[in-house]
Design a protein around this motif. Structure first.
Motif, PDB file in Angstrom:
ATOM      1  N   MET A 182       0.831  -1.199   0.000  1.00  0.00           N
ATOM      2  CA  MET A 182       0.000   0.000   0.000  1.00  0.00           C
ATOM      3  C   MET A 182       0.868   1.253   0.000  1.00  0.00           C
ATOM      4  O   MET A 182       1.891   1.325   0.677  1.00  0.00           O
ATOM      5  N   THR A 183       0.446   2.246  -0.773  1.00  0.00           N
ATOM      6  CA  THR A 183       1.176   3.509  -0.836  1.00  0.00           C
ATOM      7  C   THR A 183       0.979   4.290   0.459  1.00  0.00           C
ATOM      8  O   THR A 183      -0.150   4.441   0.939  1.00  0.00           O
ATOM      9  N   ASN A 184       2.065   4.788   1.016  1.00  0.00           N
ATOM     10  CA  ASN A 184       1.993   5.624   2.206  1.00  0.00           C
ATOM     11  C   ASN A 184       1.453   6.999   1.812  1.00  0.00           C
ATOM     12  O   ASN A 184       2.002   7.661   0.925  1.00  0.00           O
ATOM     13  N   LYS A 185       0.380   7.448   2.467  1.00  0.00           N
ATOM     14  CA  LYS A 185      -0.324   8.667   2.074  1.00  0.00           C
ATOM     15  C   LYS A 185       0.229   9.872   2.824  1.00  0.00           C
ATOM     16  O   LYS A 185      -0.247  10.252   3.888  1.00  0.00           O
ATOM     17  N   LEU A 186       1.225  10.482   2.228  1.00  0.00           N
ATOM     18  CA  LEU A 186       1.867  11.629   2.862  1.00  0.00           C
ATOM     19  C   LEU A 186       0.910  12.807   2.963  1.00  0.00           C
ATOM     20  O   LEU A 186       1.057  13.658   3.852  1.00  0.00           O
ATOM     21  N   TYR A 187      -0.076  12.894   2.060  1.00  0.00           N
ATOM     22  CA  TYR A 187      -1.004  14.024   2.085  1.00  0.00           C
ATOM     23  C   TYR A 187      -1.880  13.997   3.333  1.00  0.00           C
ATOM     24  O   TYR A 187      -2.473  15.012   3.691  1.00  0.00           O
ATOM     25  N   TYR A 188      -1.975  12.845   3.999  1.00  0.00           N
ATOM     26  CA  TYR A 188      -2.647  12.764   5.287  1.00  0.00           C
ATOM     27  C   TYR A 188      -1.687  13.028   6.435  1.00  0.00           C
ATOM     28  O   TYR A 188      -1.994  13.758   7.370  1.00  0.00           O
ATOM     29  N   GLU A 189      -0.506  12.425   6.353  1.00  0.00           N
ATOM     30  CA  GLU A 189       0.470  12.553   7.439  1.00  0.00           C
ATOM     31  C   GLU A 189       1.028  13.967   7.533  1.00  0.00           C
ATOM     32  O   GLU A 189       1.240  14.491   8.629  1.00  0.00           O
ATOM     33  N   GLN A 229      10.293  12.235  -1.859  1.00  0.00           N
ATOM     34  CA  GLN A 229      10.999  11.194  -2.600  1.00  0.00           C
ATOM     35  C   GLN A 229      10.301   9.872  -2.349  1.00  0.00           C
ATOM     36  O   GLN A 229       9.780   9.632  -1.252  1.00  0.00           O
ATOM     37  N   ALA A 230      10.289   9.010  -3.356  1.00  0.00           N
ATOM     38  CA  ALA A 230       9.616   7.719  -3.209  1.00  0.00           C
ATOM     39  C   ALA A 230      10.218   6.692  -4.156  1.00  0.00           C
ATOM     40  O   ALA A 230      10.904   7.045  -5.126  1.00  0.00           O
ATOM     41  N   LYS A 231       9.944   5.425  -3.868  1.00  0.00           N
ATOM     42  CA  LYS A 231      10.357   4.338  -4.748  1.00  0.00           C
ATOM     43  C   LYS A 231       9.212   3.966  -5.679  1.00  0.00           C
ATOM     44  O   LYS A 231       8.042   4.079  -5.315  1.00  0.00           O
ATOM     45  N   VAL A 232       9.568   3.530  -6.868  1.00  0.00           N
ATOM     46  CA  VAL A 232       8.564   3.087  -7.839  1.00  0.00           C
ATOM     47  C   VAL A 232       8.236   1.632  -7.544  1.00  0.00           C
ATOM     48  O   VAL A 232       9.112   0.765  -7.600  1.00  0.00           O
ATOM     49  N   THR A 233       6.984   1.348  -7.219  1.00  0.00           N
ATOM     50  CA  THR A 233       6.579  -0.037  -6.942  1.00  0.00           C
ATOM     51  C   THR A 233       5.915  -0.698  -8.149  1.00  0.00           C
ATOM     52  O   THR A 233       5.829  -1.918  -8.219  1.00  0.00           O
ATOM     53  N   VAL A 255       2.371   5.391 -12.868  1.00  0.00           N
ATOM     54  CA  VAL A 255       3.275   4.738 -11.924  1.00  0.00           C
ATOM     55  C   VAL A 255       2.588   4.666 -10.565  1.00  0.00           C
ATOM     56  O   VAL A 255       1.738   5.490 -10.227  1.00  0.00           O
ATOM     57  N   VAL A 256       2.986   3.657  -9.790  1.00  0.00           N
ATOM     58  CA  VAL A 256       2.559   3.511  -8.405  1.00  0.00           C
ATOM     59  C   VAL A 256       3.802   3.669  -7.539  1.00  0.00           C
ATOM     60  O   VAL A 256       4.864   3.112  -7.859  1.00  0.00           O
ATOM     61  N   LEU A 257       3.680   4.443  -6.469  1.00  0.00           N
ATOM     62  CA  LEU A 257       4.829   4.783  -5.643  1.00  0.00           C
ATOM     63  C   LEU A 257       4.693   4.211  -4.234  1.00  0.00           C
ATOM     64  O   LEU A 257       3.591   3.912  -3.773  1.00  0.00           O
ATOM     65  N   SER A 258       5.835   4.110  -3.565  1.00  0.00           N
ATOM     66  CA  SER A 258       5.834   3.619  -2.179  1.00  0.00           C
ATOM     67  C   SER A 258       5.152   4.604  -1.246  1.00  0.00           C
ATOM     68  O   SER A 258       4.560   4.218  -0.239  1.00  0.00           O
ATOM     69  N   GLU A 259       5.236   5.881  -1.549  1.00  0.00           N
ATOM     70  CA  GLU A 259       4.550   6.923  -0.800  1.00  0.00           C
ATOM     71  C   GLU A 259       4.304   8.110  -1.721  1.00  0.00           C
ATOM     72  O   GLU A 259       5.004   8.273  -2.735  1.00  0.00           O
TER      73      GLU A 259
END
Length: 390
Positions: free
Chosen positions: A1-8, A16-20, A27-31
């Motif tokens: 699951m992508t970490n939702k920084l817009y909530y945190e 910065q994020a990794k491409v999952t 693209v889907v990102l780690s966050e």
């Protein structure tokens, strides 16, 4: 699951994020700090590795970032940057909607049924058939008082069992992952959108207008920076009117009403003069006609003028036929009318001649009309009509 920084971290602008997962168009990102479309709030825009993000959606449980062009193959890490002006605007509008909806419910018990955050304005639909100007003024005043209080806007994740501890403005059907947006002692609401950290950051709320929607009332409003944009646009219009009318601001309404009244009088005078001119033209055409067939070529006449003139020409002459053609730039317009004792159908006549000018038209046996391209001359078109009759 992508970490939702817009909530945190709702104020985060870069990350910065990794491409999952990497596909040609998304693209889907780690966050991610990119908010996806949902709950009435539009998605964020911005850049991923300097490539434009065109859309963000939750599909099959994934937050997919759609890109203008694909990332290079085998990209493993990315830098993201959201369009902060757009995001903060959405935060202001969404928080403003919570405040306004709570004010309607607190003061008058009016519930918000739906919410739409548009490009220029925001709307809510209330479960009532009517709302007065006085009620709107009271609601707007309370909403702006809450903003001026600069109350905190808190978020909290709760379970279904914990919901009973909060007096929600609107019941939620969620059973898990329930996120509450709270303005203490004023509004408690389940919401997945992004919001400022305090009501003061909304800056202000202005109701623009209302509209009946079947058994509901739609309220259109703006918040924050949109109020300044709206005010500036109206100010420019007002300045232009003051200059054009050479009238001070406090007399603009009176000056406008006066001009409208003058225009109404002038329009009536013009209509009377036009009718008099048409009557004169009709009389002249009948006096100069040789027989019952009356034709005339005109320039830049409207279809309405041609029809009026044709009616006047055949009036009091029960055996007459009138064919009028007007040349208007690159088009021809034709009207054919007959008196009561004439058997020839004008609808059939027009249907016969219009194909020669790639035209379209209609009418009835008494009068028909149409228009088309200037493939023939006006004279040739009239001759086509006359030859069909004879």
């Amino acid at each position: 699951m992508t970490n939702k920084l817009y909530y945190e971290q709702p104020t985060i602008q870069t990350f910065q994020a990794k491409v999952t997962e990497q596909q040609p168009d998304y693209v889907v990102l780690s966050e991610t700090a990119f908010y996806p479309t949902g709950g009435g709030q539009p998605h964020d825009l911005g850049l991923i590795n300097d490539i434009e993000v065109t859309n963000v959606e939750v599909i099959d449980g994934q937050i997919r970032h759609f890109l203008a062009i694909p990332l290079p193959e085998n990209t493993t890490e990315v830098n993201g940057q959201i369009d902060w002006d757009r995001r903060f605007d959405h935060m202001q509008q969404h928080a403003g909607q919570h405040i306004l909806s709570a004010a309607f419910e607190q003061l008058f018990g009016f519930q918000t049924i739906s919410f739409h955050l548009g490009k220029d304005t925001v709307t809510i639909d209330l479960n009532i058939a009517d709302v007065s100007e006085m009620q709107l003024a009271e609601v707007e005043q309370l909403a702006n008082e809450i903003i001026m209080d600069n109350r905190p806007i808190e978020t909290k994740w709760v379970t279904e069992q914990e919901l009973s501890n909060y007096k929600l403005r609107k019941a939620t059907s969620l059973k898990e992952n329930i996120r509450l947006v709270i303005i203490p002692d004023f509004d408690y609401n389940a919401c997945g959108g992004t919001h400022p950290l305090s009501t003061g950051q909304v800056r202000g709320i202005k109701i623009l207008q209302t509209e009946r929607q079947k058994k509901l009332v739609r309220v259109e409003f703006i918040c924050g920076e949109r109020i300044l944009t709206h005010l500036q646009r109206k100010h420019q219009v007002l300045k232009s009117l003051i200059s054009t009318l050479s009238t001070p601001e406090n007399k603009i309404i009176e000056a406008t009403k006066s001009i409208l009244m003058q225009n109404s009088v002038l329009e009536k005078q013009i209509a009377n003069l036009s009718n008099s001119l048409l009557a004169y033209e009709a009389k002249e055409l009948k006096e100069n006609a040789e027989g019952a067939m009356i034709t005339c070529i005109l320039e830049n006449r409207s279809m309405q003028e041609l029809q009026k003139l044709a009616k006047l020409v055949i009036h009091e002459n029960p055996k007459s036929i009138c064919i009028l053609v007007s040349s208007n730039e690159d088009r021809l317009q034709v009207v054919a009318a007959k008196a009561n004792d004439v058997e020839q159908s004008m609808k059939e006549l027009i249907a016969h001649v219009l194909p020669y000018i790639d035209g379209k038209g209609g009418g009835n046996d008494q009068m028909a009309q149409g228009g088309g391209d200037k493939i023939l001359s006006s004279e040739q078109l009239i001759q086509m009509a006359i030859s069909y009759i004879s």
